[in-house]
Design a protein around this motif. Structure first.
Motif, short mmCIF file in Angstrom:
data_model
loop_
_atom_site.label_atom_id
_atom_site.label_comp_id
_atom_site.label_asym_id
_atom_site.label_seq_id
_atom_site.Cartn_x
_atom_site.Cartn_y
_atom_site.Cartn_z
N TYR A 89 -14.26 25.59 -6.76
CA TYR A 89 -13.92 25.28 -8.15
C TYR A 89 -13.80 23.77 -8.30
O TYR A 89 -13.10 23.12 -7.54
N GLY A 90 -14.50 23.20 -9.25
CA GLY A 90 -14.43 21.77 -9.45
C GLY A 90 -15.81 21.14 -9.46
O GLY A 90 -16.38 20.82 -8.42
N ILE A 91 -16.38 21.02 -10.63
CA ILE A 91 -17.71 20.46 -10.78
C ILE A 91 -17.61 19.04 -11.32
O ILE A 91 -16.79 18.75 -12.19
N GLY A 92 -18.44 18.15 -10.81
CA GLY A 92 -18.45 16.79 -11.32
C GLY A 92 -18.62 15.78 -10.21
O GLY A 92 -18.91 16.12 -9.06
N SER A 93 -18.42 14.52 -10.55
CA SER A 93 -18.66 13.44 -9.60
C SER A 93 -17.35 12.73 -9.25
O SER A 93 -16.33 12.89 -9.91
N TYR A 94 -17.41 11.96 -8.20
CA TYR A 94 -16.29 11.10 -7.80
C TYR A 94 -16.87 9.79 -7.29
O TYR A 94 -18.02 9.71 -6.84
N ASN A 95 -16.07 8.74 -7.39
CA ASN A 95 -16.51 7.40 -6.97
C ASN A 95 -15.44 6.78 -6.08
O ASN A 95 -14.25 7.05 -6.25
N PHE A 96 -15.87 5.92 -5.16
CA PHE A 96 -14.90 5.21 -4.33
C PHE A 96 -15.50 3.93 -3.76
O PHE A 96 -16.72 3.80 -3.64
N THR A 97 -14.62 2.99 -3.45
CA THR A 97 -14.99 1.81 -2.68
C THR A 97 -14.02 1.70 -1.51
O THR A 97 -12.84 2.04 -1.63
N LEU A 98 -14.53 1.22 -0.39
CA LEU A 98 -13.75 1.11 0.84
C LEU A 98 -13.66 -0.37 1.19
O LEU A 98 -14.44 -0.89 1.97
N ASP A 99 -12.72 -1.07 0.55
CA ASP A 99 -12.55 -2.49 0.82
C ASP A 99 -11.75 -2.70 2.10
O ASP A 99 -11.02 -1.80 2.55
N TYR A 100 -11.87 -3.90 2.66
CA TYR A 100 -11.28 -4.15 3.98
C TYR A 100 -10.92 -5.63 4.12
O TYR A 100 -11.65 -6.50 3.64
N ALA A 101 -9.80 -5.90 4.76
CA ALA A 101 -9.40 -7.27 5.07
C ALA A 101 -8.85 -7.29 6.49
O ALA A 101 -7.89 -6.57 6.81
N ALA A 102 -9.47 -8.08 7.35
CA ALA A 102 -9.05 -8.15 8.75
C ALA A 102 -7.65 -8.73 8.87
O ALA A 102 -7.29 -9.67 8.17
N SER A 103 -6.87 -8.17 9.76
CA SER A 103 -5.54 -8.71 10.04
C SER A 103 -5.66 -9.88 11.02
O SER A 103 -6.51 -9.87 11.92
N ALA A 104 -4.80 -10.87 10.85
CA ALA A 104 -4.77 -11.98 11.81
C ALA A 104 -4.31 -11.45 13.17
O ALA A 104 -3.32 -10.71 13.23
N PRO A 105 -5.00 -11.77 14.24
CA PRO A 105 -4.60 -11.25 15.55
C PRO A 105 -3.31 -11.88 16.05
O PRO A 105 -2.87 -12.93 15.54
N ALA A 106 -2.71 -11.25 17.03
CA ALA A 106 -1.46 -11.76 17.61
C ALA A 106 -1.70 -13.09 18.29
O ALA A 106 -2.79 -13.37 18.80
#
Length: 205
Positions: free
Chosen positions: A94-111
């Protein structure tokens, strides 16, 4: 099936479609270094959708639900590695239709590394040792003849697997100051962590 998941890239927009006989989609992506994921999602179906994130061993690392007609931004942290995303209907079939997404990313500063010792060796040499930092691409080491690293500055790039380095042809009776920082490479660019505490040594032999 999850092992035939569609490959997606970070920082790009994607659109999926749900149908009565198509209740789940699988995607796979790679995180180049430990960092923050900013997941923007819009559910345009007429059913609540579930978003499930798995690591390479299929262990679930994050999940959330999004009601129909709603949008959200989910922020969480992932270590470097390969991951899967499953988007599925909460009520199967049950559930017809579309979905959208973006997968943004920001690297963490290393130790930041910890310099354990800086010693003078015979032949006007300096031996620097430090504790290994995990999950990095390498180190930058600097040494200079002034404590503010303005005079006689020398920069060295060091591979991530090393825990010591020796430098030669130094000047006798001079004091050298040493500091280090680690970095990760993301899309060919270096993301640096903070500098270690500086240490010094006087060249006497």
């Amino acid at each position: 099936m999850i092992d035939t998941a569609n490959a997606i890239d970070l920082k790009k927009k994607y659109k999926g479609v749900m149908a009565a006989n198509d209740s789940i989609d699988y995607f796979r992506f790679k995180v180049p270094a430990k960092g923050k994921i900013i997941f923007n999602a819009l559910n345009s179906t007429d059913n609540t959708l579930k978003y499930l994130f798995y690591d390479k061993n299929y262990n679930q690392v994050y999940n959330f639900e999004l009601s129909d007609g709603r949008k959200t931004t989910e922020t969480f942290e992932l270590a470097a590695g390969n991951y899967y995303l499953a988007v599925t209907q909460r009520t199967e079939g049950y559930g017809i239709g579309s979905y959208n997404f973006t997968l943004d990313y920001a690297a963490s500063a290393p130790a930041k590394p910890s310099v354990t010792s800086v010693k003078n060796a015979s032949g006007k040499k300096m031996v620097v040792k430090w504790k290994k930092v995990k999950g990095i691409s390498g180190y930058e080491l600097q040494y200079a003849t002034s404590s503010n690293f303005k005079k006689g500055l020398v920069k060295k790039n060091i591979s991530s697997g090393k825990t010591s380095a020796t430098y030669t042809k130094l000047k006798k009776n001079k004091t050298y100051y040493v500091r280090m920082r680690s970095y990760v490479k993301v899309n060919g660019k270096k993301v640096y962590g903070n500098w270690s505490a500086k240490k010094s040594v006087k060249i006497k032999k």
